[in-house]
Design an enzyme around this catalytic site. Sequence first.
Site, PDB file in Angstrom:
ATOM      1  N   GLU A  75       3.084   8.628  20.440  1.00 24.59           N
ATOM      2  CA  GLU A  75       2.195   7.499  20.166  1.00 24.59           C
ATOM      3  C   GLU A  75       2.958   6.191  20.359  1.00 24.59           C
ATOM      4  O   GLU A  75       4.031   6.003  19.791  1.00 24.59           O
ATOM      5  CB  GLU A  75       1.684   7.618  18.729  1.00 24.59           C
ATOM      6  CG  GLU A  75       0.470   6.804  18.418  1.00 24.59           C
ATOM      7  CD  GLU A  75      -0.116   7.198  17.064  1.00 24.59           C
ATOM      8  OE1 GLU A  75      -0.126   6.330  16.171  1.00 24.59           O
ATOM      9  OE2 GLU A  75      -0.553   8.363  16.896  1.00 24.59           O
ATOM     10  N   ARG A  98       0.813  -1.212   0.000  1.00 25.92           N
ATOM     11  CA  ARG A  98       0.000   0.000   0.000  1.00 25.92           C
ATOM     12  C   ARG A  98       0.849   1.266   0.000  1.00 25.92           C
ATOM     13  O   ARG A  98       0.340   2.354  -0.271  1.00 25.92           O
ATOM     14  CB  ARG A  98      -0.916   0.018   1.230  1.00 25.92           C
ATOM     15  CG  ARG A  98      -1.964  -1.077   1.251  1.00 25.92           C
ATOM     16  CD  ARG A  98      -3.042  -0.763   2.282  1.00 25.92           C
ATOM     17  NE  ARG A  98      -2.504  -0.668   3.619  1.00 25.92           N
ATOM     18  CZ  ARG A  98      -2.526  -1.661   4.506  1.00 25.92           C
ATOM     19  NH1 ARG A  98      -3.052  -2.818   4.170  1.00 25.92           N
ATOM     20  NH2 ARG A  98      -2.036  -1.501   5.712  1.00 25.92           N
ATOM     21  N   ARG A 104      -4.192  -4.344  17.752  1.00 24.51           N
ATOM     22  CA  ARG A 104      -3.209  -3.466  18.364  1.00 24.51           C
ATOM     23  C   ARG A 104      -3.956  -2.233  18.873  1.00 24.51           C
ATOM     24  O   ARG A 104      -4.919  -1.784  18.265  1.00 24.51           O
ATOM     25  CB  ARG A 104      -2.141  -3.031  17.361  1.00 24.51           C
ATOM     26  CG  ARG A 104      -1.349  -4.152  16.768  1.00 24.51           C
ATOM     27  CD  ARG A 104      -0.424  -4.811  17.771  1.00 24.51           C
ATOM     28  NE  ARG A 104       0.719  -3.960  18.103  1.00 24.51           N
ATOM     29  CZ  ARG A 104       1.627  -4.275  19.028  1.00 24.51           C
ATOM     30  NH1 ARG A 104       1.501  -5.398  19.727  1.00 24.51           N
ATOM     31  NH2 ARG A 104       2.644  -3.479  19.272  1.00 24.51           N
ATOM     32  N   ARG A 142       5.627   7.575  16.660  1.00 30.35           N
ATOM     33  CA  ARG A 142       5.570   8.889  16.021  1.00 30.35           C
ATOM     34  C   ARG A 142       5.114   9.927  17.031  1.00 30.35           C
ATOM     35  O   ARG A 142       4.592   9.598  18.102  1.00 30.35           O
ATOM     36  CB  ARG A 142       4.622   8.877  14.821  1.00 30.35           C
ATOM     37  CG  ARG A 142       3.174   8.575  15.146  1.00 30.35           C
ATOM     38  CD  ARG A 142       2.332   8.555  13.866  1.00 30.35           C
ATOM     39  NE  ARG A 142       0.915   8.305  14.154  1.00 30.35           N
ATOM     40  CZ  ARG A 142      -0.051   8.321  13.238  1.00 30.35           C
ATOM     41  NH1 ARG A 142       0.244   8.579  11.966  1.00 30.35           N
ATOM     42  NH2 ARG A 142      -1.304   8.097  13.568  1.00 30.35           N
ATOM     43  N   ARG A 164       8.320   6.715  -4.783  1.00 33.30           N
ATOM     44  CA  ARG A 164       8.223   7.730  -5.829  1.00 33.30           C
ATOM     45  C   ARG A 164       9.600   8.155  -6.303  1.00 33.30           C
ATOM     46  O   ARG A 164      10.499   8.383  -5.491  1.00 33.30           O
ATOM     47  CB  ARG A 164       7.441   8.949  -5.318  1.00 33.30           C
ATOM     48  CG  ARG A 164       5.997   8.608  -4.948  1.00 33.30           C
ATOM     49  CD  ARG A 164       5.249   9.848  -4.535  1.00 33.30           C
ATOM     50  NE  ARG A 164       3.879   9.512  -4.166  1.00 33.30           N
ATOM     51  CZ  ARG A 164       3.223  10.031  -3.141  1.00 33.30           C
ATOM     52  NH1 ARG A 164       3.822  10.929  -2.381  1.00 33.30           N
ATOM     53  NH2 ARG A 164       1.986   9.684  -2.888  1.00 33.30           N
ATOM     54  N   TYR A 177      -9.197  -3.155   8.554  1.00 33.33           N
ATOM     55  CA  TYR A 177      -8.745  -1.765   8.600  1.00 33.33           C
ATOM     56  C   TYR A 177      -9.404  -1.025   7.446  1.00 33.33           C
ATOM     57  O   TYR A 177      -9.212  -1.378   6.280  1.00 33.33           O
ATOM     58  CB  TYR A 177      -7.219  -1.667   8.492  1.00 33.33           C
ATOM     59  CG  TYR A 177      -6.754  -0.234   8.539  1.00 33.33           C
ATOM     60  CD1 TYR A 177      -6.592   0.413   9.761  1.00 33.33           C
ATOM     61  CD2 TYR A 177      -6.533   0.483   7.376  1.00 33.33           C
ATOM     62  CE1 TYR A 177      -6.196   1.742   9.820  1.00 33.33           C
ATOM     63  CE2 TYR A 177      -6.136   1.811   7.423  1.00 33.33           C
ATOM     64  CZ  TYR A 177      -5.976   2.438   8.644  1.00 33.33           C
ATOM     65  OH  TYR A 177      -5.600   3.749   8.698  1.00 33.33           O
ATOM     66  N   ASP A 184     -10.231   2.865   5.730  1.00 33.65           N
ATOM     67  CA  ASP A 184     -10.121   4.315   5.708  1.00 33.65           C
ATOM     68  C   ASP A 184     -11.513   4.928   5.824  1.00 33.65           C
ATOM     69  O   ASP A 184     -12.534   4.275   5.573  1.00 33.65           O
ATOM     70  CB  ASP A 184      -9.448   4.779   4.411  1.00 33.65           C
ATOM     71  CG  ASP A 184      -7.952   4.526   4.411  1.00 33.65           C
ATOM     72  OD1 ASP A 184      -7.349   4.533   5.505  1.00 33.65           O
ATOM     73  OD2 ASP A 184      -7.378   4.333   3.322  1.00 33.65           O
TER      74      ASP A 184
END
Length: 372
Positions: free
Chosen positions: A299, A172, A248, A278, A176, A347, A349
């Site tokens: 986090e 995913r 998690r 993070r 680039r 999961y 979005d």
Amino acid sequence: MHILIVGAGLSGAVTGRALAEAGHRVTILDSRAHAGGNCHTERCPETGVMVHVYGPHIFHTDDAQVWDYVNRFARFRPYRNRVKTTARGAVYSLPVNLHTINQFFGRTFRPDEARAFIEETQADRTITDPQSFEEQALRFVGRDLYEAFFKGYTEKQWGCSPTELPASILKRLPLRFNYDDNYFAHRFQGMPEDGYTAMITGILDHPGIDLHLDTAYTPGHASRADHLFWSGPLDGYFGARLGRLGYRTLDFERFTASGDWQGCAVMNYGDPDVPWTRITEHKHFAPWESHEGTVCYREYSRACGDEDIPYYPIRLVREKALLAEYETLAATEEGVTFLGRLGTYRYLDMDVTIREALDTSAAFLAGSAKGA
């Protein structure tokens, strides 16, 4: 019909709105004191910053209908998610792009040179069919970039070796060979100006919807309804009689400061000796606002206990086998529809969550019109 919906997050709110607009009487229960589920946002009384209480949510989609839908209930401001990462004493941009590659290797590659360099000198071309996260990464970017940006972060996030995770997780993430550091590539990206809770409250604002917060579901609630939509944990519906599905969860170490703490919204930490994954600085999620103070979250990811908030379904071999057993149980149920991230143990979005809620509602209305 009298419809009962468990959960006042995106799935429950969108489903409830669709059914209420179709003329049904909708009751929505949520055990929390607020609507919005894990998308909940609120103003920090100390700083005035809009805080994403359960971690940051950035709206992005290629689905024009979903984009139009959320803009019915909120004013969306343009927002681009530009993630940075601290690794080995330096700061880089993510996802891995031409700037990351040139900075990491101390080079000045053009796009075609960088592509050839990664493929010919870094990528492990002996791996022809990557099965694990680690194999995919080694084939994808090579060992140096993998160990700097992916290995340690992934071990902290998932609590296991990347050799145990499926390759699909890494597939995913883009690689680039230009200087585009926009984390997402979707046409529509933005943030609701007044936060997600205000948007979801707007979706719930319909005379046919009766919302009850701070209200835990009991089987007695369902006995008074014609149909139940369940967006809580799939195993929770069955009282975890087959065992608990694995998740998690996240712990947040919240702190405030003056000025600008880190200069960006999201700073990842890829080094394994840094315990947090993070730091998020929430005022940068609303760049159109100005605040003297700031709110940050460190986090931490860990295994989800019985009383914790589930965030990420693990979906490894054991969990998939248990999921199949629960899906078999669910298929025997009548008068209940399972939906959403928790109800389907996936999961999702935000845009996919909304799309599935709209489609599920439409299918239910079409079926009930035929007496199904």
